[in-house]
Design a protein around this motif. Structure first.
Motif, PDB file in Angstrom:
ATOM      1  N   VAL A  42      48.717  37.846  38.703  1.00  0.00           N
ATOM      2  CA  VAL A  42      49.952  37.091  38.911  1.00  0.00           C
ATOM      3  C   VAL A  42      50.684  37.069  37.571  1.00  0.00           C
ATOM      4  CG1 VAL A  42      48.847  34.838  38.517  1.00  0.00           C
ATOM      5  CG2 VAL A  42      50.980  34.975  39.817  1.00  0.00           C
ATOM      6  N   SER A  43      51.999  37.269  37.648  1.00  0.00           N
ATOM      7  CA  SER A  43      52.812  37.397  36.449  1.00  0.00           C
ATOM      8  C   SER A  43      53.978  36.423  36.503  1.00  0.00           C
ATOM      9  CB  SER A  43      53.349  38.836  36.357  1.00  0.00           C
ATOM     10  OG  SER A  43      54.291  38.955  35.329  1.00  0.00           O
ATOM     11  N   ILE A  55      42.625  38.678  38.671  1.00  0.00           N
ATOM     12  CA  ILE A  55      41.325  38.560  39.321  1.00  0.00           C
ATOM     13  C   ILE A  55      40.810  39.985  39.395  1.00  0.00           C
ATOM     14  CG2 ILE A  55      40.089  38.023  41.436  1.00  0.00           C
ATOM     15  CD1 ILE A  55      43.272  36.187  40.539  1.00  0.00           C
ATOM     16  N   ILE A  56      39.698  40.249  38.717  1.00  0.00           N
ATOM     17  CA  ILE A  56      39.151  41.601  38.627  1.00  0.00           C
ATOM     18  C   ILE A  56      37.807  41.651  39.340  1.00  0.00           C
ATOM     19  CG2 ILE A  56      38.372  43.444  37.085  1.00  0.00           C
ATOM     20  CD1 ILE A  56      40.330  42.370  34.981  1.00  0.00           C
ATOM     21  N   ALA A  57      37.637  42.690  40.163  1.00  0.00           N
ATOM     22  CA  ALA A  57      36.398  42.910  40.908  1.00  0.00           C
ATOM     23  C   ALA A  57      35.648  44.087  40.297  1.00  0.00           C
ATOM     24  CB  ALA A  57      36.709  43.199  42.373  1.00  0.00           C
ATOM     25  N   LEU A  65      35.965  37.770  38.863  1.00  0.00           N
ATOM     26  CA  LEU A  65      36.312  36.693  37.935  1.00  0.00           C
ATOM     27  C   LEU A  65      37.792  36.699  37.605  1.00  0.00           C
ATOM     28  CD1 LEU A  65      33.398  36.985  35.328  1.00  0.00           C
ATOM     29  CD2 LEU A  65      33.623  35.299  37.167  1.00  0.00           C
ATOM     30  N   LYS A  66      38.264  35.569  37.067  1.00  0.00           N
ATOM     31  CA  LYS A  66      39.628  35.459  36.575  1.00  0.00           C
ATOM     32  C   LYS A  66      39.647  35.849  35.092  1.00  0.00           C
ATOM     33  CE  LYS A  66      40.448  31.158  37.797  1.00  0.00           C
ATOM     34  NZ  LYS A  66      41.141  29.915  38.147  1.00  0.00           N
ATOM     35  N   TYR A  67      40.708  36.567  34.705  1.00  0.00           N
ATOM     36  CA  TYR A  67      40.849  37.079  33.350  1.00  0.00           C
ATOM     37  C   TYR A  67      42.246  36.800  32.820  1.00  0.00           C
ATOM     38  CZ  TYR A  67      36.695  40.052  33.990  1.00  0.00           C
ATOM     39  OH  TYR A  67      35.430  40.524  34.202  1.00  0.00           O
ATOM     40  N   ASN A  68      42.345  36.604  31.500  1.00  0.00           N
ATOM     41  CA  ASN A  68      43.622  36.637  30.799  1.00  0.00           C
ATOM     42  C   ASN A  68      43.847  38.067  30.341  1.00  0.00           C
ATOM     43  OD1 ASN A  68      44.416  33.813  30.764  1.00  0.00           O
ATOM     44  ND2 ASN A  68      42.626  33.505  29.476  1.00  0.00           N
ATOM     45  N   LEU A  69      45.068  38.553  30.510  1.00  0.00           N
ATOM     46  CA  LEU A  69      45.396  39.912  30.091  1.00  0.00           C
ATOM     47  C   LEU A  69      46.183  39.834  28.788  1.00  0.00           C
ATOM     48  CD1 LEU A  69      46.369  41.380  33.589  1.00  0.00           C
ATOM     49  CD2 LEU A  69      44.152  41.424  32.420  1.00  0.00           C
ATOM     50  N   ASP A  70      45.441  39.946  27.680  1.00  0.00           N
ATOM     51  CA  ASP A  70      46.034  39.806  26.358  1.00  0.00           C
ATOM     52  C   ASP A  70      46.462  41.138  25.757  1.00  0.00           C
ATOM     53  OD1 ASP A  70      45.525  37.066  26.532  1.00  0.00           O
ATOM     54  OD2 ASP A  70      43.564  37.261  25.587  1.00  0.00           O
ATOM     55  N   ALA A  71      45.988  42.251  26.321  1.00  0.00           N
ATOM     56  CA  ALA A  71      46.325  43.595  25.842  1.00  0.00           C
ATOM     57  C   ALA A  71      46.019  44.582  26.957  1.00  0.00           C
ATOM     58  CB  ALA A  71      45.515  43.944  24.590  1.00  0.00           C
ATOM     59  N   LYS A  72      46.492  45.826  26.814  1.00  0.00           N
ATOM     60  CA  LYS A  72      46.219  46.848  27.823  1.00  0.00           C
ATOM     61  C   LYS A  72      44.848  47.478  27.643  1.00  0.00           C
ATOM     62  CE  LYS A  72      50.963  48.015  28.943  1.00  0.00           C
ATOM     63  NZ  LYS A  72      51.970  49.073  29.064  1.00  0.00           N
ATOM     64  N   SER A  73      44.236  47.310  26.486  1.00  0.00           N
ATOM     65  CA  SER A  73      42.909  47.867  26.234  1.00  0.00           C
ATOM     66  C   SER A  73      41.831  46.888  26.703  1.00  0.00           C
ATOM     67  CB  SER A  73      42.727  48.161  24.744  1.00  0.00           C
ATOM     68  OG  SER A  73      42.869  46.974  24.002  1.00  0.00           O
ATOM     69  N   VAL A  74      40.631  47.401  26.996  1.00  0.00           N
ATOM     70  CA  VAL A  74      39.549  46.586  27.548  1.00  0.00           C
ATOM     71  C   VAL A  74      39.230  45.357  26.680  1.00  0.00           C
ATOM     72  CG1 VAL A  74      37.108  46.577  28.220  1.00  0.00           C
ATOM     73  CG2 VAL A  74      38.579  48.479  28.890  1.00  0.00           C
ATOM     74  N   PRO A  75      39.207  45.451  25.330  1.00  0.00           N
ATOM     75  CA  PRO A  75      38.912  44.240  24.554  1.00  0.00           C
ATOM     76  C   PRO A  75      39.922  43.104  24.760  1.00  0.00           C
ATOM     77  CG  PRO A  75      38.632  46.187  23.187  1.00  0.00           C
ATOM     78  CD  PRO A  75      39.270  46.645  24.474  1.00  0.00           C
ATOM     79  N   GLY A  76      41.125  43.413  25.249  1.00  0.00           N
ATOM     80  CA  GLY A  76      42.140  42.405  25.497  1.00  0.00           C
ATOM     81  C   GLY A  76      42.134  41.859  26.918  1.00  0.00           C
ATOM     82  N   LEU A 101      38.781  43.805  47.606  1.00  0.00           N
ATOM     83  CA  LEU A 101      38.651  42.551  46.861  1.00  0.00           C
ATOM     84  C   LEU A 101      39.187  41.434  47.746  1.00  0.00           C
ATOM     85  CD1 LEU A 101      38.519  40.639  44.371  1.00  0.00           C
ATOM     86  CD2 LEU A 101      40.718  41.625  43.655  1.00  0.00           C
ATOM     87  N   THR A 102      38.394  40.387  47.928  1.00  0.00           N
ATOM     88  CA  THR A 102      38.805  39.236  48.728  1.00  0.00           C
ATOM     89  C   THR A 102      38.542  37.966  47.932  1.00  0.00           C
ATOM     90  OG1 THR A 102      38.178  40.420  50.750  1.00  0.00           O
ATOM     91  CG2 THR A 102      38.476  38.032  50.939  1.00  0.00           C
ATOM     92  N   PHE A 103      39.504  37.044  47.939  1.00  0.00           N
ATOM     93  CA  PHE A 103      39.282  35.763  47.258  1.00  0.00           C
ATOM     94  C   PHE A 103      40.287  34.741  47.759  1.00  0.00           C
ATOM     95  CE2 PHE A 103      42.267  38.108  44.616  1.00  0.00           C
ATOM     96  CZ  PHE A 103      43.265  37.181  44.364  1.00  0.00           C
ATOM     97  N   THR A 104      39.952  33.481  47.548  1.00  0.00           N
ATOM     98  CA  THR A 104      40.877  32.375  47.746  1.00  0.00           C
ATOM     99  C   THR A 104      41.021  31.677  46.400  1.00  0.00           C
ATOM    100  OG1 THR A 104      40.278  32.123  50.067  1.00  0.00           O
ATOM    101  CG2 THR A 104      41.283  30.212  49.000  1.00  0.00           C
TER     102      THR A 104
END
Length: 133
Positions: A42-43, A55-57, A65-76, A101-104
């Protein structure tokens, strides 16, 4: 559709969801035409990856899990803290040719981008394998 050709995104808003203590939620089902990791984000910044929340599966581990996207590379691509891992009935399945991927998710959570019962910007993505990288 471009790079997301063949994928489908279905969602349903659940007002006063009993499974979430009466909070409003959204249920998402995202299917991609490949056996690989997948994600929905979501943006609130015009659809840019960096600054969005995903939300990445990961099918090999079954982790969603839920993730923050701080960069385009995996460490971010950083998992949110444990207290923010509030997804309900999250799962990832594969059938040999596709991944689902399914989630609520609660629509409004402290410190997260809200999802409205109206216009939202969602991003979809998938990789070439079951692991990020």
């Amino acid at each position: 559709q471009g790079q997301l050709q063949g994928s489908t995104l279905q969602f349903r808003v659940n007002l006063n969801d009993a499974n979430a203590g009466g909070e409003d939620t959204v249920t998402v089902v995202y299917t991609i035409p490949q056996v690989a990791w997948c994600a929905i984000a979501v943006s609130d910044n015009g659809g840019f990856m960096i600054g969005s929340e995903a939300i990445i599966a990961l099918p090999d581990t079954g982790e969603v899990l839920k993730y923050n996207l701080d960069a385009k590379s995996v460490p971010g691509v950083v998992p949110m803290p444990e207290n923010q891992q509030t997804l309900i009935d999250a799962s990832v399945t594969q059938d040999g040719v596709s991944t689902t991927l399914t989630f609520t998710k609660l629509m409004v959570e402290d410190g997260e981008i809200p999802i409205s019962n109206g216009a939202n910007t969602f991003l979809g993505a998938w990789g070439s394998a079951n692991t990020l990288g």
